[in-house]
Design a protein around this motif. Structure first.
Motif, PDB file in Angstrom:
ATOM      1  N   ASP A  98       0.853  -1.179   0.000  1.00 39.36           N
ATOM      2  CA  ASP A  98       0.000   0.000   0.000  1.00 39.36           C
ATOM      3  C   ASP A  98       0.900   1.243   0.000  1.00 39.36           C
ATOM      4  O   ASP A  98       2.124   1.149   0.156  1.00 39.36           O
ATOM      5  CB  ASP A  98      -0.968  -0.007   1.176  1.00 39.36           C
ATOM      6  N   ASP A 120       1.818   3.734   1.903  1.00 39.22           N
ATOM      7  CA  ASP A 120       2.781   4.072   2.952  1.00 39.22           C
ATOM      8  C   ASP A 120       3.295   2.846   3.693  1.00 39.22           C
ATOM      9  O   ASP A 120       3.843   2.964   4.801  1.00 39.22           O
ATOM     10  CB  ASP A 120       2.135   5.039   3.950  1.00 39.22           C
ATOM     11  N   ASP A 121       3.119   1.663   3.115  1.00 38.39           N
ATOM     12  CA  ASP A 121       3.544   0.395   3.740  1.00 38.39           C
ATOM     13  C   ASP A 121       2.908   0.187   5.106  1.00 38.39           C
ATOM     14  O   ASP A 121       3.492  -0.461   5.990  1.00 38.39           O
ATOM     15  CB  ASP A 121       5.080   0.350   3.898  1.00 38.39           C
ATOM     16  N   ASN A 122       1.715   0.737   5.294  1.00 32.43           N
ATOM     17  CA  ASN A 122       1.056   0.589   6.592  1.00 32.43           C
ATOM     18  C   ASN A 122       0.600  -0.847   6.842  1.00 32.43           C
ATOM     19  O   ASN A 122       0.740  -1.365   7.953  1.00 32.43           O
ATOM     20  CB  ASN A 122      -0.157   1.520   6.667  1.00 32.43           C
ATOM     21  N   TYR A 123       0.020  -1.475   5.808  1.00 32.59           N
ATOM     22  CA  TYR A 123      -0.558  -2.805   5.994  1.00 32.59           C
ATOM     23  C   TYR A 123       0.075  -3.866   5.095  1.00 32.59           C
ATOM     24  O   TYR A 123       0.067  -5.048   5.431  1.00 32.59           O
ATOM     25  CB  TYR A 123      -2.065  -2.762   5.718  1.00 32.59           C
ATOM     26  N   SER A 157       5.358  -4.961   6.385  1.00 29.84           N
ATOM     27  CA  SER A 157       4.718  -3.661   6.601  1.00 29.84           C
ATOM     28  C   SER A 157       4.822  -3.235   8.066  1.00 29.84           C
ATOM     29  O   SER A 157       5.223  -4.019   8.936  1.00 29.84           O
ATOM     30  CB  SER A 157       3.244  -3.739   6.206  1.00 29.84           C
ATOM     31  N   ASP A 158       4.411  -2.005   8.337  1.00 26.87           N
ATOM     32  CA  ASP A 158       4.441  -1.493   9.708  1.00 26.87           C
ATOM     33  C   ASP A 158       3.542  -2.325  10.628  1.00 26.87           C
ATOM     34  O   ASP A 158       3.913  -2.642  11.765  1.00 26.87           O
ATOM     35  CB  ASP A 158       3.997  -0.027   9.730  1.00 26.87           C
ATOM     36  N   ALA A 159       2.330  -2.652  10.150  1.00 26.44           N
ATOM     37  CA  ALA A 159       1.401  -3.415  10.982  1.00 26.44           C
ATOM     38  C   ALA A 159       1.945  -4.802  11.282  1.00 26.44           C
ATOM     39  O   ALA A 159       1.843  -5.293  12.416  1.00 26.44           O
ATOM     40  CB  ALA A 159       0.047  -3.534  10.277  1.00 26.44           C
TER      41      ALA A 159
END
Length: 424
Positions: free
Chosen positions: A275, A277-280, A307-309
């Motif tokens: 995604d 911003d590499d959030n998920y 990802s961050d999550a």
């Protein structure tokens, strides 16, 4: 005088008959020889659903037809040409050439038929389904669900290299007409510019062997692809989703895929999904499909989400997942009695697929504490059988459990579904 008059009348009559015979078209009632190639061609049209035959879908080989009867059959096939694939259209063209004179006698205008044929080809799919999921103590969701789904597919050739694809879908639970969900799930064009293929609009997204994305609906974006035995695809799309803690996410994604058909039995894939911003998602995967063992197909894929999550669930490490399946044969829509049997296994750490871009048809519809390929592990077993032409019955059991249940949460997530799909 009377004799001369009679002879003159006889001559005029003979000439008129001869003239009529010379002007008349070929006799349409002449039998087509029993071993003529057109009999096999007509049977192929019947089996393809372009024309209807006798009760078994064929035209009897022991019944000799006249050229007039055969031309009538060909005319019906021409009128239903929109149902035909490329190979069947070639058969129709050959029959049109063979029975051209008889078709003309019948008043069939080939040009008019082609001009009047619909430019939009409609096909459909209906699924009637029963789902069950084991409900543990303290869980309040409904453990069963019965539902119908109708998909109406549209396809139209807009230009030589541009085709429109659309799908309208409606879902409703059994006996509940008011609980109806209808939506446009696909609406896109596909085409080719030089050696590059493209697709634009609301379209399905499939990456690798389907482990990180096998989503058919509501993906709005643009993709480019090229190559033959090694096909490279890249693009971007937008999709709304909901997290397990009920947050609505309006995410933008980029995706890439390499699909290499090394030989007729071995397919290798490498995929990427992230995604904005590499959030998920910041996911990579590698997979294969092998069919070199007679009657068997082996599929497998491994992936990691960095990802961050995902990092937040694993102390900075990526969430990992893998799946494998062994399948014997497979149900074919046009072969009544054909079947497929399979066994598989899936394992995915928490955070691997938090927005469920993977469906894997596991039958989970009610409990939001785990995903199809997120925080879950376990085997699956299934069978599919063609009960009638264009109708397949599927039964699948998933013996799943949570990989990392929270305090007080039950691990067991067994599920079962059975559905009948039929196409028209």
């Amino acid at each position: 005088m009377k004799r001369q008059t009679s002879m003159a009348l006889a001559a005029v009559f003979a000439m008129s008959v001869a003239g009529t015979a010379l002007a008349a078209p070929a006799n349409p009632f002449v039998d087509v020889p029993a071993k003529h190639w057109s009999y096999d061609s007509v049977n192929k049209l019947a089996q393809a659903g372009v024309i209807s035959g006798y009760g078994d879908g064929t035209y009897k080989g022991d019944k000799t037809l006249t050229r007039y009867e055969m031309a009538t059959i060909v005319a019906k096939a021409m009128a239903n040409a929109d149902k035909a694939d490329a190979e069947t259209l070639k058969t129709i063209e050959a029959l049109k050439a063979e029975y051209g004179a008889e078709l003309a006698n019948l008043g069939v205008r080939v040009d008019n038929l082609e001009k009047n044929a619909s430019k939009v080809k409609f096909t459909g799919e209906v699924r009637t389904r029963y789902d069950y999921q084991d409900r543990n103590s303290g869980e309040t969701f409904d453990s069963t669900k019965e539902a119908n789904r109708l998909r109406l597919n549209m396809e139209a050739q807009l230009d030589k290299n541009v085709t429109f694809h659309g799908r309208y879908e409606a879902n409703t639970e059994w006996g509940n007409g008011s609980d109806n969900e209808s939506k446009l799930t696909q609406a896109y064009i596909s085409g080719k510019v030089g050696e590059v293929n493209y697709s634009f609009g609301r379209q399905p997204v499939w990456l690798g062997q389907g482990m990180i994305a096998d989503n058919e609906s509501n993906n709005d974006g643009f993709f480019l692809s090229g190559g033959n035995k090694v096909k490279v695809t890249a693009g971007a799309f937008k999709k709304d989703a909901e997290t397990y803690d009920n947050k609505d996410i309006d995410a933008n994604y980029i995706a890439a895929n390499i699909d290499a058909q090394l030989n007729k039995n071995l397919n290798l894939t490498a995929s990427y999904l992230a995604d904005k911003d590499d959030n998920y998602y910041k996911t990579t995967s590698a997979g294969l499909k092998y069919s070199g063992i007679k009657n068997f197909t082996v599929t497998g894929e491994y992936g990691e989400n960095d990802s961050d999550a995902a990092n937040g669930n694993h102390n900075g490490d990526a969430a990992k997942a893998w799946m494998a399946q062994l399948k014997y044969r497979g149900a074919e829509r046009d072969r009544v009695g054909s079947l497929g049997i399979w066994a598989g296994y899936r394992s995915a750490e928490k955070g691997f697929d938090p927005l469920e871009l993977t469906t894997l048809d596991a039958g989970r519809n009610y409990d939001d504490t785990y995903g199809i390929l997120d925080n879950v592990k376990g085997p699956e077993f299934g069978v599919e059988y063609t009960v009638f032409k264009n109708g397949i019955l599927t039964v699948q059991y998933n013996d799943l459990e949570l990989k990392n249940p929270t305090a007080g949460q039950q691990k067991d997530k067994e599920s079962f579904f059975a559905h009948l799909k039929y196409w028209f």
